[in-house]
Design an enzyme around this catalytic site. Sequence first.
Site, mmCIF file in Angstrom:
data_model
loop_
_atom_site.group_PDB
_atom_site.id
_atom_site.type_symbol
_atom_site.label_atom_id
_atom_site.label_comp_id
_atom_site.label_asym_id
_atom_site.label_seq_id
_atom_site.Cartn_x
_atom_site.Cartn_y
_atom_site.Cartn_z
ATOM 1 N N GLU A 162 5.629 53.633 -37.261
ATOM 2 C CA GLU A 162 6.112 52.021 -37.046
ATOM 3 C C GLU A 162 5.631 51.317 -38.203
ATOM 4 O O GLU A 162 4.467 51.176 -38.654
ATOM 5 C CB GLU A 162 5.610 52.114 -36.126
ATOM 6 N N LYS A 170 -0.178 33.134 -23.781
ATOM 7 C CA LYS A 170 -1.075 33.151 -25.059
ATOM 8 C C LYS A 170 0.138 33.098 -25.526
ATOM 9 O O LYS A 170 0.460 34.783 -26.046
ATOM 10 C CB LYS A 170 -2.103 34.065 -24.630
ATOM 11 N N PRO A 171 0.467 32.661 -26.762
ATOM 12 C CA PRO A 171 1.750 33.229 -27.977
ATOM 13 C C PRO A 171 0.811 33.693 -29.682
ATOM 14 O O PRO A 171 -0.567 33.412 -29.087
ATOM 15 C CB PRO A 171 2.188 31.532 -28.414
ATOM 16 N N GLU A 198 5.800 46.329 -23.284
ATOM 17 C CA GLU A 198 6.439 46.118 -24.348
ATOM 18 C C GLU A 198 6.749 46.993 -25.425
ATOM 19 O O GLU A 198 5.974 45.902 -26.045
ATOM 20 C CB GLU A 198 7.758 45.146 -23.737
ATOM 21 N N CYS A 237 10.854 46.281 -32.759
ATOM 22 C CA CYS A 237 10.020 47.385 -32.006
ATOM 23 C C CYS A 237 11.455 48.387 -31.858
ATOM 24 O O CYS A 237 10.980 49.393 -31.295
ATOM 25 C CB CYS A 237 9.175 46.820 -30.911
HETATM 26 C C1 SIN Z 1 11.012 42.837 -30.032
HETATM 27 O O1 SIN Z 1 11.309 43.731 -30.725
HETATM 28 O O2 SIN Z 1 10.013 43.070 -29.062
HETATM 29 C C2 SIN Z 1 12.045 42.364 -28.933
HETATM 30 C C3 SIN Z 1 13.476 42.493 -29.609
HETATM 31 C C4 SIN Z 1 14.649 42.117 -28.579
HETATM 32 O O3 SIN Z 1 13.800 42.184 -27.512
HETATM 33 O O4 SIN Z 1 16.075 42.821 -29.420
#
Ligand code: SIN
Length: 488
Positions: free
Chosen positions: A389, A180-181, A258, A292
């Site tokens: 964030e 699911k993109p 993640e 992230c």
């Molecule tokens: C992400 O921001 O979700 C991944 C960043 C990365 O793999 O370097």
Amino acid sequence: MDLKDKSLFIQKCFIDGHWLDAESKEIFDVMNPSDQTKVGTMPNCSKKDTVKAIEAAKKSWNNWKKLTGKERSIFIRKWHNLILENIDDLALIMTLENGKPINDSKAEITYASWFTDWFAEEAKRTYGKTIPSTMQGRRIITIKQSVGVCGIITPWNFPAAMITRKVAPALAAGCPVVIKPAGSTPFTATALVELANRAGIPDGVINLISVSEKDVANVGDELCENLNVRKISFTGSTNVGKILMSKTAGTVKRVSMELGGHAPFIVFEDADLDEAVIGAMANKYRNSGQVCVSANRIYVHESIYDEFSNRLAEKSSQLKVADGRTEGSQIGPLITPQAFKKVEEHVEDAVEKGAKILTGGTNDNSGVQFYKPTVLTDINNNMKIYYEETFGPVAPIIKFKNENEVIEMANDTKYGLAGYFYSRDIGKIWRVAEALEYGMVGINAGVISTEVAPFGGIKESGIGREGAEEGIEEYLEIKYLCFDGVEK
Ligand code: SIN
């Protein structure tokens, strides 16, 4: 769209080897964040479409898992080669739907291909163990087997790499997937799935369903709650990750999460300042700060605070902000008007509470979702930017006096994804690397992502690891076999 292979632009979902519309025939629009024009439409899938995709995946599992690792490896390797052969088209599709500068999109496709390369190899290495028995006549071994159907939920900020980082190990382990993109970046995903199909991956092993952001729960809930899905792998915000985890609890699914980060980036007084500025630039402005693992709190020792801040501001002001298709563009738009608003609010709040703007601090006239690379000093812990964030091209710089103080500040967050620091003192390097409460630490390095190292966080930044030898374990179950009566 100016593609070499126009058939790579696909506006359908993929179930059991067929490109399909949603059963309801509903569609949703996908917009280019650079100029708000329509890139295309995608099927707005429902629970019914999701169940169909899960059933197709389940049906394919038996044959897929029975292939040898080497046989699966050959399919993944073909997919890998096709990704690289089509890098220009994939990058253009990505730039149109995500906005990132075309060179960044090409870099992401290369990054994505590292995972197909790595896991094509790892498919052959899902070793079990032989365990010395404590009882006469017994033999003990473990074998590893595929988890089953995996729901793969991917974000818009890395529309290709987050798919290959999850799907390649799943396939290598013997698991079929339902992808699911993100609703805002589905076309990179459909192009990747088309290439997987051309690589000959059997029907049902890879499925893709799309859904608008507003209706996402229709698909998300089914993936999380359907008993036939045995694992969910998600990259995205901590808030959504928590919701998914609670929904998967009812069927006790495996999860890899993640999630969000709030990375500290520490520059000690003994750092190589040139290197620290280069590292901060590469880190902070990758994907316009929508990453992230991006530095969100830059701590600089008081003795070099002004010099570092001025140098970073000067370099930041030289970045070219433009539509990702423009030659030399380095900073693209923010993904949505809401994302732009959040960046604006964080900067306004910081300035109201005493922050100084060294450069940027406003929108860029390239378009309504473009924000200028911004450097802020005099940041304190009353500001939103200190704890939340930002996900944008804003570098907030905080002054510190000593090692203990900065470690305490760096760890004062619910997040624990990535942290960075610059120092040339070997004793300090070990102490700080061990003291930072993060899953990944860059030491004199601003960008640390690679397929050969385990990517992932602690605390509210997630569970599990992606890439590296650990990455395939997320898609494998361990079975213990006990043989008795071996000796008479
Ligand atoms: C992400 O921001 O979700 C991944 C960043 C990365 O793999 O370097």
